[in-house]
Every structure is written in C-alpha cells, then in structure tokens.
Design a protein around this motif. Structure first.
Motif, PDB file in Angstrom:
ATOM      1  N   ARG A 177      59.986  18.603  60.974  1.00 18.64           N
ATOM      2  CA  ARG A 177      59.385  19.878  61.704  1.00 18.64           C
ATOM      3  C   ARG A 177      60.597  20.600  61.637  1.00 18.64           C
ATOM      4  NH1 ARG A 177      59.230  18.742  66.843  1.00 18.64           N
ATOM      5  NH2 ARG A 177      58.178  16.718  66.283  1.00 18.64           N
ATOM      6  N   GLN A 178      61.829  20.341  61.934  1.00 15.66           N
ATOM      7  CA  GLN A 178      62.997  21.184  61.572  1.00 15.66           C
ATOM      8  C   GLN A 178      63.255  21.754  60.252  1.00 15.66           C
ATOM      9  OE1 GLN A 178      66.159  19.020  63.192  1.00 15.66           O
ATOM     10  NE2 GLN A 178      65.759  19.545  65.433  1.00 15.66           N
TER      11      GLN A 178
ATOM     12  N   ASP B 236      55.719  26.800  52.590  1.00 20.31           N
ATOM     13  CA  ASP B 236      56.549  25.602  53.191  1.00 20.31           C
ATOM     14  C   ASP B 236      55.585  24.754  53.926  1.00 20.31           C
ATOM     15  OD1 ASP B 236      58.612  26.397  51.833  1.00 20.31           O
ATOM     16  OD2 ASP B 236      59.659  27.481  53.335  1.00 20.31           O
ATOM     17  N   ARG B 237      54.377  25.399  54.540  1.00 19.10           N
ATOM     18  CA  ARG B 237      53.568  24.779  55.301  1.00 19.10           C
ATOM     19  C   ARG B 237      52.708  23.950  54.655  1.00 19.10           C
ATOM     20  NH1 ARG B 237      51.698  29.782  59.084  1.00 19.10           N
ATOM     21  NH2 ARG B 237      53.775  30.249  59.765  1.00 19.10           N
TER      22      ARG B 237
ATOM     23  N   ARG C 267      61.032  22.187  58.024  1.00 17.44           N
ATOM     24  CA  ARG C 267      59.505  23.157  57.414  1.00 17.44           C
ATOM     25  C   ARG C 267      60.001  24.507  57.631  1.00 17.44           C
ATOM     26  NH1 ARG C 267      55.422  20.581  60.025  1.00 17.44           N
ATOM     27  NH2 ARG C 267      55.698  18.917  58.928  1.00 17.44           N
ATOM     28  N   GLY C 268      59.762  25.320  56.627  1.00 14.74           N
ATOM     29  CA  GLY C 268      60.203  26.725  56.688  1.00 14.74           C
ATOM     30  C   GLY C 268      58.992  27.415  57.302  1.00 14.74           C
ATOM     31  N   ARG C 269      59.071  28.898  57.400  1.00 16.21           N
ATOM     32  CA  ARG C 269      57.987  29.532  58.131  1.00 16.21           C
ATOM     33  C   ARG C 269      57.163  30.298  57.096  1.00 16.21           C
ATOM     34  NH1 ARG C 269      59.818  32.980  63.281  1.00 16.21           N
ATOM     35  NH2 ARG C 269      57.301  33.384  63.124  1.00 16.21           N
ATOM     36  N   LYS C 270      57.829  30.157  55.689  1.00  8.28           N
ATOM     37  CA  LYS C 270      56.728  30.919  54.792  1.00  8.28           C
ATOM     38  C   LYS C 270      55.608  29.795  54.405  1.00  8.28           C
ATOM     39  CE  LYS C 270      60.746  32.248  52.026  1.00  8.28           C
ATOM     40  NZ  LYS C 270      61.548  31.904  50.879  1.00  8.28           N
TER      41      LYS C 270
END
Length: 137
Positions: free
Chosen positions: A96-97, A105-106, A99-102
């Motif tokens: 979870r840490q 990346d999801r 994983r990006g916000r783009k």
C-alpha cells in the motif's frame, strides 16, 4: 522505488522480526547497563573539556558518513531468508505504501459484466415487407 520507501519497508520487517524474537531473549544484565552508563558519563566529561563546547570530529566517522554504501545485497539476503516469514498484514502495508497515486500505479478492477445477446424486435416478414416498400421489388 525510493530509498525512503525501501527503508520504511525494512523497518516494518524488522519490527515484526523483533516482536517474534522478543519473548525468547533474556534481559541485559545490570553490570552491562552500569558499564554503558559510565561510558556515557566519561564521554560527556570529555566533550565538556573541549574548546568552547564544540564536539571534536573524528576523521573516520566523517569518512564513513560521506561514503556511499550499497546495502542491496544485505537487504536482499534479509528479505529472502527462509526463517523470515512476514505476516500478510505487513506485506499489504508495504504494498500500500509503494503504490503511487497515478492511475497507471493503481490496480485494475476487473468487474466486466457479460453483455446479454440482444434479440431483434423485427421478424423476417417485417424485413421482407420493408424491402418491398423501399426498393420496390
């Protein structure tokens, strides 16, 4: 992956290892604590005696601080060791840490519904009637 994220992941792994190893380890003896306290006191006395309260710098410590170190091999050995079984919650927290916000990346949510084959409302006779009216055959 940035160094900060890797460092945080390693901290989580060491915390889980420490929690497992903590009950089996014995407490340090009182003599060892007294020695450590005495060493700290003598070091504080040495620092007080320095010029204008400045801490003398060790050349070796400065070199080690500035030297670039590659911890990849030791980190990989630590992470892939067979004795280390990490809990699922810790693994999910690390993922979870990282994983990006783009959007790229999801994780992809695969919730596709199958389309139901739609039937036509017109019958074959309707098509023939339309053909005769439109084309005049």
């Amino acid at each position: 992956m940035s160094a900060a994220l890797l460092r945080r992941g390693l901290e989580l792994l060491t915390e889980s290892e420490a929690s497992r190893a903590a009950p089996s380890q014995a407490k340090p003896s009182g003599a060892r604590l007294k020695r450590a306290r005495k060493a700290k006191a003598s070091q504080a006395q040495k620092l007080r005696n320095s010029a204008k309260g400045k801490v003398p710098k060790s050349a070796l410590a400065e070199y080690q601080k500035r030297e670039c170190q590659n911890h990849l091999r030791t980190n990989l050995k630590f992470m892939t060791s067979k004795r280390s079984t990490v809990e699922e919650s810790v693994t999910q927290q690390i993922l979870r840490q990282n994983r990006g916000r783009k959007a790229c990346d999801r994780p992809v949510a695969k919730t596709k519904k199958k389309k139901v084959a739609e039937g036509t409302v017109f019958t074959e006779e309707d098509f023939q009637k339309f053909q005769q009216e439109y084309f005049g055959s």
